[in-house]
Write a protein that holds these residues in place. Sequence first.
Motif, PDB file in Angstrom:
ATOM      1  N   LEU A 144      34.084  58.562 -25.819  1.00 33.73           N
ATOM      2  CA  LEU A 144      34.314  57.701 -24.661  1.00 33.73           C
ATOM      3  C   LEU A 144      33.545  58.285 -23.488  1.00 33.73           C
ATOM      4  CD1 LEU A 144      38.199  57.510 -24.949  1.00 33.73           C
ATOM      5  CD2 LEU A 144      36.611  55.739 -25.663  1.00 33.73           C
ATOM      6  N   THR A 145      33.217  57.440 -22.533  1.00 31.84           N
ATOM      7  CA  THR A 145      32.607  57.915 -21.303  1.00 31.84           C
ATOM      8  C   THR A 145      33.575  57.649 -20.164  1.00 31.84           C
ATOM      9  OG1 THR A 145      30.382  57.476 -22.116  1.00 31.84           O
ATOM     10  CG2 THR A 145      30.640  57.697 -19.732  1.00 31.84           C
ATOM     11  N   ILE A 146      33.885  58.698 -19.408  1.00 33.85           N
ATOM     12  CA  ILE A 146      34.701  58.528 -18.212  1.00 33.85           C
ATOM     13  C   ILE A 146      33.878  58.950 -17.006  1.00 33.85           C
ATOM     14  CG2 ILE A 146      36.915  58.815 -19.415  1.00 33.85           C
ATOM     15  CD1 ILE A 146      37.074  61.643 -18.317  1.00 33.85           C
ATOM     16  N   HIS A 147      34.205  58.387 -15.871  1.00 32.50           N
ATOM     17  CA  HIS A 147      33.514  58.707 -14.625  1.00 32.50           C
ATOM     18  C   HIS A 147      34.390  59.706 -13.873  1.00 32.50           C
ATOM     19  CE1 HIS A 147      30.562  55.638 -15.459  1.00 32.50           C
ATOM     20  NE2 HIS A 147      31.577  54.913 -15.888  1.00 32.50           N
ATOM     21  N   LEU A 148      33.997  60.963 -13.923  1.00 30.52           N
ATOM     22  CA  LEU A 148      34.812  62.071 -13.460  1.00 30.52           C
ATOM     23  C   LEU A 148      34.152  62.805 -12.299  1.00 30.52           C
ATOM     24  CD1 LEU A 148      37.266  63.959 -13.958  1.00 30.52           C
ATOM     25  CD2 LEU A 148      35.819  65.180 -15.583  1.00 30.52           C
ATOM     26  N   ASN A 149      34.832  62.804 -11.178  1.00 24.22           N
ATOM     27  CA  ASN A 149      34.336  63.517  -9.992  1.00 24.22           C
ATOM     28  C   ASN A 149      32.887  63.167  -9.674  1.00 24.22           C
ATOM     29  OD1 ASN A 149      36.842  64.779  -9.669  1.00 24.22           O
ATOM     30  ND2 ASN A 149      36.256  66.471 -11.009  1.00 24.22           N
ATOM     31  N   GLY A 150      32.572  61.886  -9.808  1.00 26.26           N
ATOM     32  CA  GLY A 150      31.254  61.382  -9.432  1.00 26.26           C
ATOM     33  C   GLY A 150      30.187  61.435 -10.503  1.00 26.26           C
ATOM     34  N   LYS A 151      30.545  61.869 -11.713  1.00 27.49           N
ATOM     35  CA  LYS A 151      29.555  61.960 -12.789  1.00 27.49           C
ATOM     36  C   LYS A 151      30.095  61.321 -14.058  1.00 27.49           C
ATOM     37  CE  LYS A 151      27.972  66.432 -11.096  1.00 27.49           C
ATOM     38  NZ  LYS A 151      28.047  67.865 -11.315  1.00 27.49           N
ATOM     39  N   ALA A 152      29.213  60.679 -14.817  1.00 26.76           N
ATOM     40  CA  ALA A 152      29.595  60.157 -16.131  1.00 26.76           C
ATOM     41  C   ALA A 152      29.764  61.333 -17.080  1.00 26.76           C
ATOM     42  CB  ALA A 152      28.541  59.189 -16.650  1.00 26.76           C
ATOM     43  N   GLN A 153      30.846  61.316 -17.829  1.00 25.43           N
ATOM     44  CA  GLN A 153      31.168  62.424 -18.720  1.00 25.43           C
ATOM     45  C   GLN A 153      31.574  61.870 -20.082  1.00 25.43           C
ATOM     46  OE1 GLN A 153      31.334  65.879 -17.583  1.00 25.43           O
ATOM     47  NE2 GLN A 153      31.405  66.211 -19.766  1.00 25.43           N
ATOM     48  N   ALA A 154      30.850  62.248 -21.135  1.00 25.47           N
ATOM     49  CA  ALA A 154      31.205  61.844 -22.491  1.00 25.47           C
ATOM     50  C   ALA A 154      32.301  62.763 -23.007  1.00 25.47           C
ATOM     51  CB  ALA A 154      29.994  61.908 -23.407  1.00 25.47           C
ATOM     52  N   VAL A 155      33.327  62.160 -23.617  1.00 24.48           N
ATOM     53  CA  VAL A 155      34.416  62.934 -24.195  1.00 24.48           C
ATOM     54  C   VAL A 155      34.700  62.432 -25.606  1.00 24.48           C
ATOM     55  CG1 VAL A 155      35.487  63.525 -21.994  1.00 24.48           C
ATOM     56  CG2 VAL A 155      36.186  61.444 -23.152  1.00 24.48           C
ATOM     57  N   ALA A 156      34.991  63.357 -26.490  1.00 25.13           N
ATOM     58  CA  ALA A 156      35.344  63.008 -27.861  1.00 25.13           C
ATOM     59  C   ALA A 156      36.859  63.068 -27.968  1.00 25.13           C
ATOM     60  CB  ALA A 156      34.701  63.974 -28.846  1.00 25.13           C
ATOM     61  N   ALA A 157      37.491  61.903 -27.889  1.00 20.23           N
ATOM     62  CA  ALA A 157      38.950  61.871 -27.912  1.00 20.23           C
ATOM     63  C   ALA A 157      39.434  60.540 -28.440  1.00 20.23           C
ATOM     64  CB  ALA A 157      39.494  62.099 -26.510  1.00 20.23           C
ATOM     65  N   ASP A 158      40.577  60.568 -29.074  1.00 17.71           N
ATOM     66  CA  ASP A 158      41.258  59.351 -29.456  1.00 17.71           C
ATOM     67  C   ASP A 158      41.645  58.632 -28.164  1.00 17.71           C
ATOM     68  OD1 ASP A 158      43.825  57.767 -29.915  1.00 17.71           O
ATOM     69  OD2 ASP A 158      43.232  58.254 -31.972  1.00 17.71           O
ATOM     70  N   PRO A 159      41.475  57.313 -28.074  1.00 19.26           N
ATOM     71  CA  PRO A 159      41.797  56.588 -26.841  1.00 19.26           C
ATOM     72  C   PRO A 159      43.250  56.741 -26.386  1.00 19.26           C
ATOM     73  CG  PRO A 159      40.524  55.202 -28.317  1.00 19.26           C
ATOM     74  CD  PRO A 159      40.861  56.447 -29.073  1.00 19.26           C
ATOM     75  N   GLU A 160      44.148  57.094 -27.301  1.00 16.14           N
ATOM     76  CA  GLU A 160      45.560  57.267 -26.944  1.00 16.14           C
ATOM     77  C   GLU A 160      45.882  58.661 -26.410  1.00 16.14           C
ATOM     78  OE1 GLU A 160      47.824  54.768 -26.793  1.00 16.14           O
ATOM     79  OE2 GLU A 160      46.047  53.553 -27.251  1.00 16.14           O
ATOM     80  N   THR A 161      44.920  59.570 -26.446  1.00 17.17           N
ATOM     81  CA  THR A 161      45.143  60.927 -25.945  1.00 17.17           C
ATOM     82  C   THR A 161      45.395  60.880 -24.445  1.00 17.17           C
ATOM     83  OG1 THR A 161      43.635  61.790 -27.620  1.00 17.17           O
ATOM     84  CG2 THR A 161      44.122  63.241 -25.755  1.00 17.17           C
ATOM     85  N   PRO A 162      46.437  61.559 -23.970  1.00 13.31           N
ATOM     86  CA  PRO A 162      46.667  61.593 -22.517  1.00 13.31           C
ATOM     87  C   PRO A 162      45.459  62.155 -21.775  1.00 13.31           C
ATOM     88  CG  PRO A 162      48.604  62.386 -23.675  1.00 13.31           C
ATOM     89  CD  PRO A 162      47.507  62.255 -24.699  1.00 13.31           C
ATOM     90  N   LEU A 163      45.131  61.528 -20.676  1.00 10.25           N
ATOM     91  CA  LEU A 163      44.016  61.965 -19.844  1.00 10.25           C
ATOM     92  C   LEU A 163      44.152  63.444 -19.497  1.00 10.25           C
ATOM     93  CD1 LEU A 163      41.477  61.414 -18.117  1.00 10.25           C
ATOM     94  CD2 LEU A 163      43.022  60.573 -16.318  1.00 10.25           C
ATOM     95  N   LEU A 164      45.352  63.912 -19.229  1.00 12.32           N
ATOM     96  CA  LEU A 164      45.578  65.315 -18.893  1.00 12.32           C
ATOM     97  C   LEU A 164      45.022  66.241 -19.968  1.00 12.32           C
ATOM     98  CD1 LEU A 164      46.863  67.540 -17.136  1.00 12.32           C
ATOM     99  CD2 LEU A 164      48.957  67.205 -18.453  1.00 12.32           C
ATOM    100  N   TYR A 165      45.263  65.923 -21.232  1.00  2.75           N
ATOM    101  CA  TYR A 165      44.794  66.772 -22.328  1.00  2.75           C
ATOM    102  C   TYR A 165      43.272  66.792 -22.396  1.00  2.75           C
ATOM    103  CZ  TYR A 165      49.628  66.511 -24.073  1.00  2.75           C
ATOM    104  OH  TYR A 165      50.990  66.574 -24.207  1.00  2.75           O
ATOM    105  N   VAL A 166      42.653  65.646 -22.150  1.00  2.00           N
ATOM    106  CA  VAL A 166      41.192  65.578 -22.167  1.00  2.00           C
ATOM    107  C   VAL A 166      40.626  66.416 -21.025  1.00  2.00           C
ATOM    108  CG1 VAL A 166      39.196  64.045 -21.886  1.00  2.00           C
ATOM    109  CG2 VAL A 166      41.130  63.332 -23.325  1.00  2.00           C
ATOM    110  N   LEU A 167      41.218  66.285 -19.836  1.00  2.67           N
ATOM    111  CA  LEU A 167      40.734  67.054 -18.687  1.00  2.67           C
ATOM    112  C   LEU A 167      40.837  68.555 -18.938  1.00  2.67           C
ATOM    113  CD1 LEU A 167      42.335  64.997 -15.776  1.00  2.67           C
ATOM    114  CD2 LEU A 167      39.926  65.022 -16.450  1.00  2.67           C
TER     115      LEU A 167
END
Length: 158
Positions: free
Chosen positions: A3-26
Amino acid sequence: MTLTIHLNGKAQAVAADPETPLLYVLRDELGLNGAKYGCGLGQCGACTVQLDGKAIFSCITPVGAVGDRAVRTVEGLGSLDHMSPLQQAFLDEQAAQCGYCIAGMLMRAQALLDVNPHPGEAEIRSHMQPNLCRCGTHMRILRAIRRVAGQSGKGAAA
């Protein structure tokens, strides 16, 4: 899944199940340890981050629900060398005791100040109510927010 999230002004690719809490990904995937795991139920606020400028509990927000919206963490507010006015006010007021809640408090307070740079006492208290401080530094936290909001503190409960 990537997935790509927009984090602190930058696009960031993350490998995570979509149901994973955002906190865990961060914390676990991106190494951003500002937001803390507190209760895991969205009841304490230690995990608070901003999503499109609104304070949210990242422990109960699935990363897949973020979509194209902007995520901002405490790491996006400032640094030790270049603190935001709110971070400086927290330091000046000695608002942190153990520090566990502070990132969440900062993010919730900044969300308010971004919408209303000069909130009144009742608005500050109401907005900050979802976030808890176990050490009891709420009064110092409120003083720091009032400082940035341009309030002298007169007439406000210290």
